[in-house]
Design a protein around this motif. Structure first.
Motif, mmCIF file in Angstrom:
data_model
loop_
_atom_site.group_PDB
_atom_site.id
_atom_site.type_symbol
_atom_site.label_atom_id
_atom_site.label_comp_id
_atom_site.label_asym_id
_atom_site.label_seq_id
_atom_site.Cartn_x
_atom_site.Cartn_y
_atom_site.Cartn_z
ATOM 1 N N ILE A 100 72.685 20.312 -9.541
ATOM 2 C CA ILE A 100 73.152 21.785 -8.613
ATOM 3 C C ILE A 100 74.434 21.596 -8.526
ATOM 4 O O ILE A 100 74.683 22.706 -9.113
ATOM 5 N N MET A 101 74.771 20.652 -8.751
ATOM 6 C CA MET A 101 76.522 21.055 -8.450
ATOM 7 C C MET A 101 77.136 20.805 -9.529
ATOM 8 O O MET A 101 78.477 21.518 -10.119
ATOM 9 N N TYR A 102 76.482 20.259 -10.997
ATOM 10 C CA TYR A 102 77.481 20.490 -12.051
ATOM 11 C C TYR A 102 76.267 21.545 -13.062
ATOM 12 O O TYR A 102 76.709 21.912 -14.123
ATOM 13 N N GLY A 103 74.997 22.551 -12.089
ATOM 14 C CA GLY A 103 74.680 23.289 -12.888
ATOM 15 C C GLY A 103 75.308 24.855 -13.500
ATOM 16 O O GLY A 103 76.928 24.746 -12.600
ATOM 17 N N ASP A 104 74.784 26.034 -13.159
ATOM 18 C CA ASP A 104 75.128 27.622 -13.234
ATOM 19 C C ASP A 104 74.984 27.403 -11.977
ATOM 20 O O ASP A 104 73.976 27.136 -11.021
ATOM 21 N N ASN A 105 76.199 28.823 -11.259
ATOM 22 C CA ASN A 105 76.437 28.904 -10.153
ATOM 23 C C ASN A 105 76.145 28.119 -8.790
ATOM 24 O O ASN A 105 75.620 27.975 -8.059
ATOM 25 N N ALA A 106 76.503 27.308 -9.234
ATOM 26 C CA ALA A 106 76.532 25.923 -8.620
ATOM 27 C C ALA A 106 77.602 26.631 -6.686
ATOM 28 O O ALA A 106 78.795 27.789 -6.546
ATOM 29 N N PRO A 107 76.870 25.553 -5.801
ATOM 30 C CA PRO A 107 77.292 25.626 -4.852
ATOM 31 C C PRO A 107 79.074 25.465 -4.924
ATOM 32 O O PRO A 107 79.387 24.503 -5.330
ATOM 33 N N ASP A 108 79.896 25.860 -3.332
ATOM 34 C CA ASP A 108 81.150 25.251 -3.632
ATOM 35 C C ASP A 108 81.145 24.064 -3.149
ATOM 36 O O ASP A 108 82.770 23.061 -3.131
ATOM 37 N N PHE A 109 80.652 23.325 -2.392
ATOM 38 C CA PHE A 109 81.011 21.702 -1.730
ATOM 39 C C PHE A 109 79.432 21.395 -1.844
ATOM 40 O O PHE A 109 77.912 21.504 -1.226
ATOM 41 N N LEU A 160 81.557 16.229 -4.029
ATOM 42 C CA LEU A 160 81.496 16.561 -5.521
ATOM 43 C C LEU A 160 82.014 18.427 -4.854
ATOM 44 O O LEU A 160 81.738 19.012 -3.587
ATOM 45 N N GLY A 161 83.090 18.843 -5.551
ATOM 46 C CA GLY A 161 83.032 19.963 -5.810
ATOM 47 C C GLY A 161 82.451 21.269 -6.401
ATOM 48 O O GLY A 161 81.427 20.324 -7.299
ATOM 49 N N LYS A 162 82.228 22.258 -6.816
ATOM 50 C CA LYS A 162 82.361 23.370 -8.097
ATOM 51 C C LYS A 162 82.370 21.786 -8.942
ATOM 52 O O LYS A 162 83.616 21.397 -9.552
ATOM 53 N N HIS A 163 81.021 21.171 -10.252
ATOM 54 C CA HIS A 163 81.261 21.155 -11.369
ATOM 55 C C HIS A 163 82.588 19.515 -11.433
ATOM 56 O O HIS A 163 83.458 20.038 -12.006
ATOM 57 N N PHE A 164 82.527 18.803 -10.665
ATOM 58 C CA PHE A 164 84.028 18.154 -9.884
ATOM 59 C C PHE A 164 83.454 17.196 -9.284
ATOM 60 O O PHE A 164 82.894 17.459 -7.376
ATOM 61 N N PHE A 165 84.218 16.357 -9.144
ATOM 62 C CA PHE A 165 83.267 14.531 -8.384
ATOM 63 C C PHE A 165 84.828 14.034 -7.792
ATOM 64 O O PHE A 165 86.198 13.868 -8.249
ATOM 65 N N VAL A 166 84.630 14.028 -6.324
ATOM 66 C CA VAL A 166 85.823 12.614 -5.800
ATOM 67 C C VAL A 166 85.637 11.767 -5.436
ATOM 68 O O VAL A 166 84.254 11.446 -4.919
ATOM 69 N N THR A 167 86.071 10.568 -6.216
ATOM 70 C CA THR A 167 86.180 9.071 -5.406
ATOM 71 C C THR A 167 86.142 9.507 -3.909
ATOM 72 O O THR A 167 86.733 10.028 -3.870
#
Ligand code: VG1
Ligand code: CO
Length: 543
Positions: free
Chosen positions: A263-272, A286-293
């Motif tokens: 979901i987070m890396y898909g289209d229309n992903a949520p913000d958080f 996770l952020g939109k298309h983004f992973f926080v270690t």
């Protein structure tokens, strides 16, 4: 109702690991197995007569049966009262919160955390002390020593207690109080963060997704995120706790929390996006298309802490486990506060928090927490992030990249080799120990080994020493390779390899961690002879 003294024989394998005693369910189901361990806990903590205790677990298979046994044993061992979460449910941080709030003589938490659940899967038990934190090593060693010579245990002959209705019942001379598992915890969260600002953020079109992974945090997340904070219905997914976690592996990382990752890396992903583990103490952000270690998350929370009401006066200090990246150290340095490096496992943070030396703690294994309780706390981390996002009004990715630009980036990754033959895994570690002298000063391309050692920790508060906590290869540029055997597995051995490289130059910060760490990975494989010794070419999980 009478108290029975049952004769028993010791089991030789009841040594608690990184976080309590964890075994397969059939091991716990053997006659006397759980009882022996519980009696060893009671004998070693020697609670005063009439003391209160908290009992609860993550709801996995065998949770209810184990609670009935523990309640009857508590009654037979002189406890006056047990607070138990409805349905036998208490997340690990909520149990810590309840122990502290109701000032009980500690509690017993039933969980195998991120390990799968079910009739053939894992179960676990641990004792947390009066401060709400996991028993220190001195206490777990004492419990283990008693378990090796136990000859009898005490249990009340009584019918099972209903765990599904709030209120009091009696069990012999003991009172059992079934409490709402969520309310004390939710109240604590509301006292720490700016719920008003988070509510505004969520009502202003900011979309979130929280994956409870069919584990214990479902009811907590629904109540707090969707209930108190007004997140859209459906923001919490997999929110119903199941005894087998829906057949999944309740470990919030990019591999196991795949529903959320899609979901987070898909289209229309949520913000958080966020997820937590079996017992609710871990978190993935996770952020939109983004992973926080997780290591970066600790550093970021520390750098932005004063945005949350609970930490607005600043932090006393930060602690991180040894394999966790040094990103938090850089923030501590900038804030001019102490930073402690402890062995793996939350039990090492308790003394530092009790002594007021640290406010925030974290581990690379998706664990972050503060002195609000004495456990790591998954939902707390999520709320802390939301509080920061509400205050800064920037996307997750922007906040992280700005942080790197200011402090530099600690590239980080962990390779797990699970289910190895124990001999082979021990062989790798021994080989590394034997190589310390030969490795020191040696260069591999741009990396030169400055020192290597087996990490040992002296607790600055009580002076206790913990040795053999992981092999460290420390390079002259600050890069590190760590090798450590897991203390939470229940099958064979798990070898963890932790890799870290520091990069000050912001023009390289966009690199993928696997690319940035490729050189170190090659060194790790070469010096450890991991492939030859274990026959494994690839890790089971990379985080
Ligand atoms: C793992 C993690 C460690 C964490 C522990 C308990 O231990 O590495 O950082 O504290 O699990 O977490 P090990 O010994 O397997 O590396 V939990 O959420 O399983 O209670
Ligand atoms: Co956990």
């Amino acid at each position: 109702m009478s108290i029975r003294t049952v004769s028993t024989q010791p089991f030789s394998d009841q040594k608690p690991g990184t976080s309590g005693l964890r075994k397969k369910v059939p091991v716990f189901q053997q006659p006397h197995y759980l009882e022996n361990f519980v009696q060893s806990i009671f004998d070693s903590i020697a609670a005063p007569k009439g003391a209160a205790l908290v009992v609860g677990g993550d709801g996995r298979y065998y949770n209810r049966e184990a609670i009935q046994i523990i309640l009857k044993m508590a009654a037979a061992n002189g406890f006056g009262k047990v607070l138990v979460g409805r349905g036998g449910i208490l997340s690990t941080p909520a149990a810590s919160c309840v122990i502290r709030k109701h000032k009980t003589f500690g509690g017993i938490i039933l969980s195998a955390s991120h390990n799968p659940g079910g009739p053939k899967e894992d179960f676990g038990i641990k004792y947390n002390g009066t401060n709400g934190g996991p028993a220190t090593e001195t206490v777990t060693e004492a419990i283990f020593a008693l378990s090796k010579k136990i000859s009898s245990y005490r249990i009340l002959d009584a019918a099972d207690v209903s765990l599904d209705t709030l209120g009091n019942t009696t069990l012999g001379d003991m009172q059992v109080q079934v409490i709402d598992p969520v309310s004390d915890y939710a109240e604590l969260m509301e006292s720490l963060f700016d719920f008003g600002a988070i509510r505004e953020l969520l009502q202003g079109g900011f979309r979130i997704k929280f994956d409870a992974m069919h584990a214990v945090n479902g009811p907590y997340a629904k109540h707090i995120l969707e209930g108190r904070l007004g997140a859209a219905a459906g923001s919490v997914m997999n929110g119903v706790p199941l005894e087998d976690f829906g057949g999944g592996h309740p470990d919030p990382n990019l591999t196991y929390a795949h529903d959320l990752v899609e979901i987070m890396y898909g289209d229309n992903a949520p913000d958080f996006g966020a997820a937590s583990d079996g017992d609710g103490d871990r978190n993935m952000i996770l952020g939109k298309h983004f992973f926080v270690t997780p290591s970066d998350s600790l550093a970021l929370l520390a750098a932005n802490a004063t945005l949350a009401p609970a930490y607005k006066k600043g932090l006393a200090g930060i602690a991180r486990s040894m394999p966790t990246s040094a990103a938090a150290d850089r923030v501590a340095q900038a804030l001019n506060i102490p930073c402690y490096e402890t062995p793996t496992g939350w039990k090492f943070f308790g003394n530092l928090m009790d002594a007021g030396r640290v406010t925030l703690c974290g581990e690379e294994s998706f664990g972050t927490g503060s002195d609000h309780v004495r456990e790591k706390d998954g939902l707390w981390a999520v709320l802390f992030w939301l509080n920061i996002l509400a205050a800064r009004k920037q996307p997750v990715e922007a906040i992280v990249t700005e942080h790197w630009a200011k402090y530099g980036r600690n590239f980080y990754s962990r390779y797990d080799y699970e289910g190895l033959p124990t001999e082979a895994a021990n062989g790798v570690v021994q080989h590394l120990r034997d190589s310390f002298a030969a490795l020191t000063g040696k260069s591999f391309g741009k990396y030169t080994v400055k020192t290597c050692d087996d990490f040992s920790y002296t607790d600055p508060v009580d002076g206790s020493v913990s040795q053999g906590q992981g092999i460290r290869l420390l390079f002259s540029d600050g890069s590190r390779i760590i090798f450590r055997l897991s203390g939470t597995g229940t099958e064979g051995a798990t070898l963890r390899v932790y890799l870290e490289a520091f990069e000050a130059d912001a023009s390289h910060h966009h690199l993928d961690a696997q690319v940035a760490l490729a050189g170190l990975i090659q060194i790790a494989l070469r010096v450890s002879e991991l492939q030859q010794r274990t026959g494994r070419d690839n890790p089971t999980v990379i985080t």
